[in-house]
Motif scaffolding. Sequence first.
Motif, mmCIF file in Angstrom:
data_model
loop_
_atom_site.group_PDB
_atom_site.id
_atom_site.type_symbol
_atom_site.label_atom_id
_atom_site.label_comp_id
_atom_site.label_asym_id
_atom_site.label_seq_id
_atom_site.Cartn_x
_atom_site.Cartn_y
_atom_site.Cartn_z
ATOM 1 N N THR A 33 -0.004 53.498 4.943
ATOM 2 C CA THR A 33 0.759 54.738 5.079
ATOM 3 C C THR A 33 2.007 54.787 4.209
ATOM 4 N N PHE A 34 2.324 53.675 3.541
ATOM 5 C CA PHE A 34 3.521 53.649 2.694
ATOM 6 C C PHE A 34 3.128 53.834 1.243
ATOM 7 N N LYS A 35 4.031 54.399 0.450
ATOM 8 C CA LYS A 35 3.804 54.616 -0.972
ATOM 9 C C LYS A 35 4.922 53.972 -1.781
ATOM 10 N N THR A 36 4.563 53.456 -2.941
ATOM 11 C CA THR A 36 5.553 52.989 -3.903
ATOM 12 C C THR A 36 4.964 53.184 -5.291
ATOM 13 N N THR A 37 5.741 52.899 -6.313
ATOM 14 C CA THR A 37 5.226 53.025 -7.677
ATOM 15 C C THR A 37 4.772 51.666 -8.183
ATOM 16 N N ILE A 38 3.875 51.693 -9.157
ATOM 17 C CA ILE A 38 3.428 50.449 -9.785
ATOM 18 C C ILE A 38 4.628 49.683 -10.336
#
Length: 348
Positions: A33-38
């Motif tokens: 459910t979490f998002k981050t960038t590469i």
Amino acid sequence: MRLSFIRPISCYSVSSPATSVKLQKPLFVRPPTFKTTISDLKKWHLWAKSLTSSVGSTFLELDNGPDSELLLRELNWLVEDAIQTPKSFLQQPHIKYNDNSSVSIRASLEQLYMLWKQRVEERRPFQYVVGCEHWRDLVLSVQEGVLIPRPETELIVDLVNDAIKENEELREGLWADLGTGSGALAIGIARILGSSGRVVATDLSPVAAAVASYNVQTYDLEEKVHVKQGSWFEPLRDNDGEFVGLVSNPPYIPSKDIGGLQAEVGRHEPRLALDGGASGMNDLIHLCNGAVSMLKPGGFFAFETNGDEQSKFLVHYIETKKQGNFSKVKMVSDFAGIQRFITGFRGR
């Protein structure tokens, strides 16, 4: 241990008559459910690798702890559990990603920084970091307050299986796993029993009882394994003399030796599951005494010990203090050739 500004790792509660225990879900089963960038994920990974490399052999020389090589393997396992598509991140570094593209993860980036800092700087066991341990063909939930099951303890399931092959009546009877911890032995034994075979798993710790129940549910064994909170034989008194088998991996480390254990063990694993009293024998002797009244004639027992000295003492204790109560009492070696277990049968 947790920083106040970091959102706590997702938990849920399991209630029992005595207490409410918060169970930590294993990382790999949490929804991404979490998002981050590469780009940010790469920064975390580089930071974690740098922190890990700085350890070198320091922990190994200090208390036989993990060196950088092992910690780097654990870091890869953490990535596999935390990222929805870990293979592309770990195994295809030649692919050029858009560093601003989004990636789904099962814990926030802040949590990943916190978890790896705990692993290296606080020596928190990796199994507690990811919330699980691979044991035999099982993946068991574990957390603080629950002993992490060891590979050598797997042999108890094999010893039970050998006893069952010699006497098929044991397959359909009532078994007990005393001091069950994560429920590893109870689950492992339940899976080799017949349709009528049952296991009662006991533990004094409410946390261990709750985690064991969770693991039993994970493997759909609620009909075969009943977890009871309580000390050793106390929850089993209604079934005196009805058990065809008893198994246990009890506390067996002498109290004076606890402080010298590897930091991952001595600082973080529950003392209740480690400390066997002045000689390490308190609970093992209690188990041998209790087995006399609990086991049916012909019933089997297998107990884990600290090694050769304790095993020899217990065999001698049974043959002298419990003379005539047991038969075929013997010591069994673990993978390293250490006399780790004692087994035997209740006299007929």
